[in-house]
Design a protein around this motif. Structure first.
Motif, PDB file in Angstrom:
ATOM      1  N   ASP A  92      45.721  39.217  37.950  1.00  0.00           N
ATOM      2  CA  ASP A  92      44.904  38.621  36.304  1.00  0.00           C
ATOM      3  C   ASP A  92      44.234  39.736  36.352  1.00  0.00           C
ATOM      4  O   ASP A  92      43.201  39.693  35.612  1.00  0.00           O
ATOM      5  CB  ASP A  92      43.531  38.109  37.711  1.00  0.00           C
ATOM      6  CG  ASP A  92      43.399  37.210  37.011  1.00  0.00           C
ATOM      7  OD1 ASP A  92      43.238  36.706  35.198  1.00  0.00           O
ATOM      8  OD2 ASP A  92      42.129  36.618  37.302  1.00  0.00           O
TER       9      ASP A  92
ATOM     10  N   ASN B 189      41.440  38.826  32.840  1.00  0.00           N
ATOM     11  CA  ASN B 189      40.234  39.574  33.881  1.00  0.00           C
ATOM     12  C   ASN B 189      39.615  40.396  34.261  1.00  0.00           C
ATOM     13  O   ASN B 189      38.378  40.220  34.190  1.00  0.00           O
ATOM     14  CB  ASN B 189      40.601  37.954  34.449  1.00  0.00           C
ATOM     15  CG  ASN B 189      40.549  35.866  33.794  1.00  0.00           C
ATOM     16  OD1 ASN B 189      40.078  36.688  32.501  1.00  0.00           O
ATOM     17  ND2 ASN B 189      41.330  35.780  34.468  1.00  0.00           N
ATOM     18  N   ASN B 190      40.483  40.800  34.695  1.00  0.00           N
ATOM     19  CA  ASN B 190      39.888  41.857  35.601  1.00  0.00           C
ATOM     20  C   ASN B 190      40.089  42.650  34.447  1.00  0.00           C
ATOM     21  O   ASN B 190      38.505  43.757  34.731  1.00  0.00           O
ATOM     22  CB  ASN B 190      41.313  42.828  36.687  1.00  0.00           C
ATOM     23  CG  ASN B 190      41.266  41.372  37.701  1.00  0.00           C
ATOM     24  OD1 ASN B 190      40.102  41.060  38.596  1.00  0.00           O
ATOM     25  ND2 ASN B 190      43.025  41.550  38.865  1.00  0.00           N
TER      26      ASN B 190
END
Length: 650
Positions: free
Chosen positions: A418, A421-422
């Protein structure tokens, strides 16, 4: 002496001064070794033999290498006398005598010349030879004098066989009182390594109840003095070393003496522990605050009864040999056949015991060799183990670093699925961290300004205190130097005082320095009075000369006026003409009378000068010297005639 003796030789007409100068001069010559009879009280009474002896004695004291080759006894032969006179004249010129000196100075002497020469030689004498107490000598010179006196005393005593020696000769010529300088350790009621006031009660009780006296601690009484001297020297050297170390390093450490000693003790313990740890790798690294405990533990590991494995507790080769031998005997007991004595002869028994002993010795040698090989292997394995442990520690450090790197990479891999988002979360965290850093920077800036100001003030205060402490330290060192110099000066003055007391006691009691001082002061007073009288006479003479000059000028002016007036009237009157002639004759007669008086004064002065010259020539003993020269000339002619006769005979 507050005034120079040379001044007396330029004071003619002062017999009292000359007598005092001659007395002082004769006393100085007697102190230099000249044998002057008691009835001789003046230089005028010196004979040729006495003059030669005085000069030679003074030369021997001033320069022994020059005076040693001269004889103080005047020989009877005239040629030898002339040679001695020339040698003495050359020696005096070498010393720096500026006056005229030759063989005639000694053989046909005059009082002023001999006085000047002897005064020059006496002033060249060393201080100790003339007993000049105002210039005391040092300790080394006093010691040399004492040694010289002792050597002279021993040389004056003839050698005597040992069986015939008296107790005093045994002391001077024997070696029965000489002992070996053998020192022994002593235990005193105080110890230099203990702080005063902090002596343990057990040691204090030992000092009070059980410690024997110093004389009872030694096996021989002859070792008492050497032991005390060596102990005293050791304590003095230790005190001097501590003082120099404290002034050079201790004062700069800004610690008290007790703290400095404690710091030195701890540093010594740490160094000793490090050295022992290097010798014993089995012990681990030192922990802070456990230096004393670790040192005791490490020292205990070297004890004789400590049984544990390792290089330090393995014991000696003999111990291992003995233990292995006992172990072998315990594991493999030797089966000895018991043969009845009745069935075996004694010779066979001995042979069997010898064979068994040889077998056991071979086994023992083999075991000793194995033990040596095992010890070498153990040492090699110990070194290998140390290297392996070092490699293991290095690899453990590398593994720890790789684990940290792997942990970071693992967390990075977990964030990859991810990523968007990270990344957004990381961006928010980074922005919040940046805002937080800005806020913290603002807060730090608020705190930093007063802290920086306070730091600068404290730093300036610290620098000023550092300068003040350095200045105080310099002052303390200077004060210590002044104290040391004052102590040295006080010690030097004390030694000088003792030396002067010894010299005062050794001086002859019949001679009073105050009497000589009083005589010198009287001579100086007489000279001052004579100078005052001479000054008064000179001032009176100048006044009379001024008055004479005034009267002469007045007379000339009066005569000129009278001559002019009478000359005007002499042209008209015969009586005035006669008066003018009488006036001119009177003036001429008065001028002749004044000139006669002046000539008379000049003649009287010349008469006095001639009388003084006659007196000085009389003091030179010219007639007696001429008679002596004639007699010496006749003696030389006789010697030459005798030599010619001997030459013709040969």
């Amino acid at each position: 002496m507050p005034w120079s003796l040379h001044g007396g030789s330029h004071l003619p007409g002062c017999p009292g001064i000359m007598e005092e100068v001659d007395k002082i001069l004769i006393r100085s010559l007697r102190l230099s070794g000249t044998e002057i009879p008691d009835e001789v009280q003046s230089i005028r009474e010196f004979t040729t033999e006495l003059i030669v002896e005085s000069v030679v004695r003074c030369l021997r004291v001033i320069n022994p290498s020059v005076g040693a080759g001269l004889s103080h006894i005047l020989p009877p032969g005239m040629s030898a006398r002339f040679r001695i006179g020339m040698s003495l004249a050359q020696a005096c010129q070498d010393l720096g005598y500026q006056g005229e000196v030759g063989y005639q100075t000694f053989l046909y002497s005059s009082e002023p010349e001999i006085r000047r020469l002897l005064l020059f030689l006496v002033e060249k004498l060393p201080r100790d030879a003339s007993e000049d107490a105002s210039q005391p000598v040092g300790k080394s010179t006093t010691l040399h004098r004492a040694i010289a006196v002792a050597i002279k005393e021993q040389l004056a005593v003839p050698w005597v066989p040992p069986a015939c020696r008296t107790p005093r000769l045994q002391l001077l010529q024997g070696s029965c009182l000489l002992k070996r300088f053998q020192a022994q350790p002593l235990v005193l009621p105080w110890e230099s390594n203990l702080v005063p006031g902090k002596v343990p009660p057990e040691r204090k009780e030992f000092f009070v109840k059980f410690l024997p006296p110093v004389s009872a601690q030694l096996p021989q009484t002859t070792s008492l003095v050497p032991s005390l001297l060596e102990r005293n020297m050791a304590e003095l050297s230790a005190a001097q070393d501590w003082e120099s170390e404290w002034k050079s390093q201790g004062l700069g450490s800004r610690m008290t003496p007790e703290e400095y000693r404690q710091w030195k003790l701890q540093r010594l313990q740490r160094r000793l522990l490090d050295q022992l740890r290097q010798a014993s790798p089995s012990l681990g690294p030192a922990q802070p605050g456990t230096t004393g405990r670790d040192l005791i533990q490490l020292l205990g590991s070297f004890g004789a009864g400590h049984e544990r494995a390792g290089a330090l507790a393995k014991g000696s080769r003999f111990t291992h040999t003995q233990n292995l031998a006992y172990k072998q005997e315990a594991e493999h007991p030797v089966q000895v056949e018991t043969i009845p004595i009745s069935r075996t002869s004694e010779q066979e028994l001995r042979e069997k015991q010898a064979a068994e002993l040889e077998t056991l010795e071979g086994e023992l040698g083999r075991l000793v060799g194995q033990i040596g090989d095992l010890e070498g292997q153990m040492a090699t394995l110990g070194l290998t183990l140390t290297q392996v442990e070092g490699e293991v520690r290095q690899r453990q450090l590398g593994v720890t670093e790789q684990e940290q790197t792997l942990r970071v990479k693992g967390r990075t891999v977990e964030l990859l699925p991810d990523a968007e988002n990270n990344m957004a979360k990381l961006q928010v965290v980074v922005e919040s961290s940046a805002q937080r850093i800005i806020q913290l920077a603002a807060q730090w800036e608020k705190h930093r300004v007063p802290l920086t100001q306070e730091f600068r003030e404290l730093k300036a205060l610290h620098n000023s205190k550092e300068l003040e402490s350095s200045r105080r330290l310099l002052e303390i060192r200077e004060l210590h130097e002044r104290i040391r110099s004052a102590a040295d000066e006080a010690k030097h003055k004390e030694d000088l005082y003792k030396q002067l007391l010894v010299e005062l006691e050794s001086l002859p009691k019949d001679v009073s320095r105050s009497a000589y001082t009083q005589r010198i002061l009287e001579i100086v007073g007489n000279i001052r009075k004579q100078k005052e009288e001479i000054t008064k006479i000179l001032s009176d003479t100048r006044g009379l000369q001024k008055e004479i000059n005034g009267l002469t000028g007045k007379l000339d002016r009066t005569f000129a006026v009278t001559d002019e007036l009478v000359f005007k009237d002499a042209k008209r009157d015969e009586a005035v003409r006669k008066a003018y002639k009488y006036l001119a004759a009177l003036h001429e007669n008065c001028s002749q009378l004044i000139q006669t008086i002046e000539d008379t004064g000049t003649i009287l002065r010349e008469i006095r000068d001639l009388e003084e010259q006659i007196e000085s020539e009389t003091s030179k003993k010219t007639l007696s010297n001429l008679e002596r020269i004639l007699s010496d000339y006749r003696a030389m002619k006789q010697e030459n005639t005798a030599l010619l006769g001997r030459t013709r005979e040969t």
